[in-house]
Design a protein around this motif. Structure first.
Motif, mmCIF file in Angstrom:
data_model
loop_
_atom_site.group_PDB
_atom_site.id
_atom_site.type_symbol
_atom_site.label_atom_id
_atom_site.label_comp_id
_atom_site.label_asym_id
_atom_site.label_seq_id
_atom_site.Cartn_x
_atom_site.Cartn_y
_atom_site.Cartn_z
ATOM 1 N N LEU A 1 -93.712 -3.919 59.785
ATOM 2 C CA LEU A 1 -93.282 -2.689 59.119
ATOM 3 C C LEU A 1 -91.800 -2.769 58.767
ATOM 4 N N VAL A 2 -90.999 -3.299 59.669
ATOM 5 C CA VAL A 2 -89.570 -3.448 59.403
ATOM 6 C C VAL A 2 -89.343 -4.440 58.265
ATOM 7 N N LEU A 3 -90.044 -5.562 58.290
ATOM 8 C CA LEU A 3 -89.855 -6.579 57.252
ATOM 9 C C LEU A 3 -90.276 -6.068 55.878
ATOM 10 N N GLY A 4 -91.279 -5.201 55.857
ATOM 11 C CA GLY A 4 -91.773 -4.717 54.573
ATOM 12 C C GLY A 4 -91.022 -3.524 54.020
ATOM 13 N N GLN A 5 -90.341 -2.752 54.906
ATOM 14 C CA GLN A 5 -89.778 -1.483 54.447
ATOM 15 C C GLN A 5 -88.270 -1.354 54.654
ATOM 16 N N LEU A 6 -87.619 -2.392 55.083
ATOM 17 C CA LEU A 6 -86.154 -2.413 55.154
ATOM 18 C C LEU A 6 -85.643 -3.633 54.405
ATOM 19 N N PRO A 7 -84.482 -3.531 53.787
ATOM 20 C CA PRO A 7 -83.502 -2.434 53.859
ATOM 21 C C PRO A 7 -83.846 -1.229 52.984
ATOM 22 N N LYS A 8 -84.851 -1.342 52.109
ATOM 23 C CA LYS A 8 -85.197 -0.242 51.223
ATOM 24 C C LYS A 8 -86.656 0.118 51.416
ATOM 25 N N PHE A 9 -86.898 1.396 51.692
ATOM 26 C CA PHE A 9 -88.267 1.871 51.864
ATOM 27 C C PHE A 9 -89.002 1.818 50.534
ATOM 28 N N ARG A 10 -90.211 1.228 50.556
ATOM 29 C CA ARG A 10 -91.011 1.086 49.337
ATOM 30 C C ARG A 10 -92.278 1.914 49.478
ATOM 31 N N PRO A 11 -92.247 3.171 49.071
ATOM 32 C CA PRO A 11 -93.373 4.080 49.319
ATOM 33 C C PRO A 11 -94.693 3.610 48.713
ATOM 34 N N ARG A 12 -94.646 3.018 47.526
ATOM 35 C CA ARG A 12 -95.899 2.587 46.892
ATOM 36 C C ARG A 12 -96.538 1.453 47.688
ATOM 37 N N ALA A 13 -95.739 0.468 48.088
ATOM 38 C CA ALA A 13 -96.269 -0.645 48.877
ATOM 39 C C ALA A 13 -96.818 -0.151 50.218
ATOM 40 N N PHE A 14 -96.087 0.768 50.836
ATOM 41 C CA PHE A 14 -96.562 1.316 52.114
ATOM 42 C C PHE A 14 -97.874 2.066 51.933
ATOM 43 N N ALA A 15 -97.947 2.904 50.895
ATOM 44 C CA ALA A 15 -99.148 3.702 50.660
ATOM 45 C C ALA A 15 -100.366 2.816 50.387
ATOM 46 N N LEU A 16 -100.168 1.744 49.611
ATOM 47 C CA LEU A 16 -101.281 0.842 49.320
ATOM 48 C C LEU A 16 -101.781 0.155 50.580
ATOM 49 N N ARG A 17 -100.834 -0.346 51.392
ATOM 50 C CA ARG A 17 -101.225 -1.023 52.626
ATOM 51 C C ARG A 17 -101.874 -0.061 53.604
ATOM 52 N N PHE A 18 -101.294 1.131 53.723
ATOM 53 C CA PHE A 18 -101.864 2.135 54.620
ATOM 54 C C PHE A 18 -103.279 2.514 54.172
ATOM 55 N N GLY A 19 -103.463 2.665 52.864
ATOM 56 C CA GLY A 19 -104.778 3.016 52.350
ATOM 57 C C GLY A 19 -105.833 1.963 52.670
ATOM 58 N N LYS A 20 -105.436 0.686 52.562
ATOM 59 C CA LYS A 20 -106.375 -0.392 52.882
ATOM 60 C C LYS A 20 -106.780 -0.346 54.355
ATOM 61 N N ILE A 21 -105.784 -0.181 55.230
ATOM 62 C CA ILE A 21 -106.073 -0.185 56.663
ATOM 63 C C ILE A 21 -106.889 1.043 57.055
ATOM 64 N N ALA A 22 -106.482 2.228 56.560
ATOM 65 C CA ALA A 22 -107.210 3.449 56.882
ATOM 66 C C ALA A 22 -108.629 3.408 56.319
ATOM 67 N N GLY A 23 -108.782 2.869 55.108
ATOM 68 C CA GLY A 23 -110.114 2.748 54.530
ATOM 69 C C GLY A 23 -111.001 1.805 55.318
ATOM 70 N N ALA A 24 -110.425 0.681 55.765
ATOM 71 C CA ALA A 24 -111.183 -0.262 56.583
ATOM 72 C C ALA A 24 -111.559 0.368 57.920
ATOM 73 N N ALA A 25 -110.656 1.164 58.487
ATOM 74 C CA ALA A 25 -110.947 1.847 59.744
ATOM 75 C C ALA A 25 -112.117 2.815 59.571
ATOM 76 N N ALA A 26 -112.110 3.555 58.462
ATOM 77 C CA ALA A 26 -113.213 4.478 58.194
ATOM 78 C C ALA A 26 -114.525 3.718 58.020
ATOM 79 N N LEU A 27 -114.476 2.561 57.364
ATOM 80 C CA LEU A 27 -115.670 1.740 57.186
ATOM 81 C C LEU A 27 -116.223 1.280 58.529
ATOM 82 N N ILE A 28 -115.317 0.881 59.427
ATOM 83 C CA ILE A 28 -115.738 0.464 60.770
ATOM 84 C C ILE A 28 -116.421 1.625 61.491
#
Length: 338
Positions: free
Chosen positions: A83-110
């Protein structure tokens, strides 16, 4: 499991040769790939238990239980680090949202898949759910000093020891991890205490990542020909979410096919009862001798000719007064034997 992008942090402090390609660090991917291998080993043992090739309770007790916790902790630690490597020094909301969506969607599938496969123990909050939830919490710590992350990690780890309450026994709050009764699930990774390794990984990345890159040098972070052992592990780490979703159905299918050729021996019902009873007793942490309690209940069930009916499902343990009386008597017997 795939988590946040491994884009290098503090970019002006780290050489561009320290990445395999924009956004990937081979060593970090290899560590995640190693965790995937460990997870597959554990799940294979779980599958062997499911089909009766190893004793009931094997995967959930002793060294295998510790092994499973270390695997879960390693995934969450790496997720926090990334999370630190992906979102610092500048927070990237679109990249975070896409990754979060994939993980949350996979969790729902499980959750949906296991609801149909194992309705009595489906995965309502497993490792993917924990990574998704911890990622949201982690955003609060991105701009805070690493020491704050370490203190919060310690608090998250300690919380279940001091803050358990019947208030959290409602199913809607099981995800928190503070219920007095441990819910039944094939993969239960509640936010507490499992937020702890995530925040620890976040703190370690903020504090030490530039130092690690400088010390490792370009070859080891890049995965040069002198480090060919990194290649397959790093490949797995780069595709960890797909591998996570696919590996268990594949393993179960292979064990199932083997069972058609060479079925597992039928277990002794009494031995299976004791194993399952002791596992449930130890998980609930009743503060009694579980071996003594389960041996007592088994003996009394047999004495009263109830064991066969209980074993075949003809008796409902939740409503039958005879079972409740046996449990109460054996609880007192186990307490007196401590």
């Amino acid at each position: 499991m795939s988590d946040h992008s491994t884009t290098t942090t503090y970019e002006t402090q780290m050489p561009q040769s320290g990445v395999t390609r924009p956004g990937r660090i081979a060593l970090l991917d290899a560590l995640r790939g190693s965790a995937l291998v460990a997870m597959a080993i554990y799940h294979f043992v779980w599958d062997l238990e499911l089909f009766g090739y190893v004793a009931a309770g094997t995967a959930g007790t002793g060294g295998w239980r510790l092994f499973a916790r270390l695997i879960a902790g390693s995934f969450l630690f790496l997720a926090g680090y990334s999370l630190v490597l992906g979102q610092l020094p500048k927070f990237r909301p679109r990249a975070f949202a896409l990754r979060f969506g994939k993980i949350a969607g996979a969790a729902a599938l499980i959750s949906i898949a296991t609801w149909f496969a194992f309705p009595d123990s489906f995965i309502f909050f497993g490792i993917l759910h924990a990574i998704a939830a911890a990622s949201l919490v982690g955003l609060l710590f991105l701009r805070l000093p690493a020491a704050v992350s370490f203190l919060a990690a310690a608090a998250a780890f300690a919380a279940p020891f001091y803050l358990r309450s019947p208030i959290f026994d409602t199913p809607a709050l099981w995800w928190v991890g503070l219920s007095e009764t441990v819910p039944r699930s094939n993969d239960y990774v509640p936010l507490l205490p499992w937020l702890a390794p995530f925040l620890a990984g976040l703190g370690v990345a903020k504090l030490f990542h530039p130092f690690f890159v400088a010390r490792l040098g370009t070859d080891q972070t890049r995965g040069s020909t002198r480090n060919l052992w990194l290649t397959p592990l790093a490949f797995g780490g780069r595709h960890s979410l797909v591998i996570y979703l696919a590996h268990q159905p594949l393993l179960i299918g292979l064990v199932y096919l083997f069972s058609l050729i060479s079925p597992a021996p039928v277990p002794d019902p009494a031995q299976a009862y004791r194993m399952n009873c002791e596992r449930a007793c130890n998980s609930a942490n009743f503060g009694i001798s579980c071996g003594r309690f389960c041996g007592c209940t088994l003996d009394r069930l047999k004495e009263q000719n109830l064991f066969d009916d209980l074993n075949t499902g003809k008796i409902d343990v939740n409503t039958d007064g005879r079972i409740a009386r046996i449990a109460s008597q054996c609880t007192m017997d186990a307490q007196s034997g401590d």
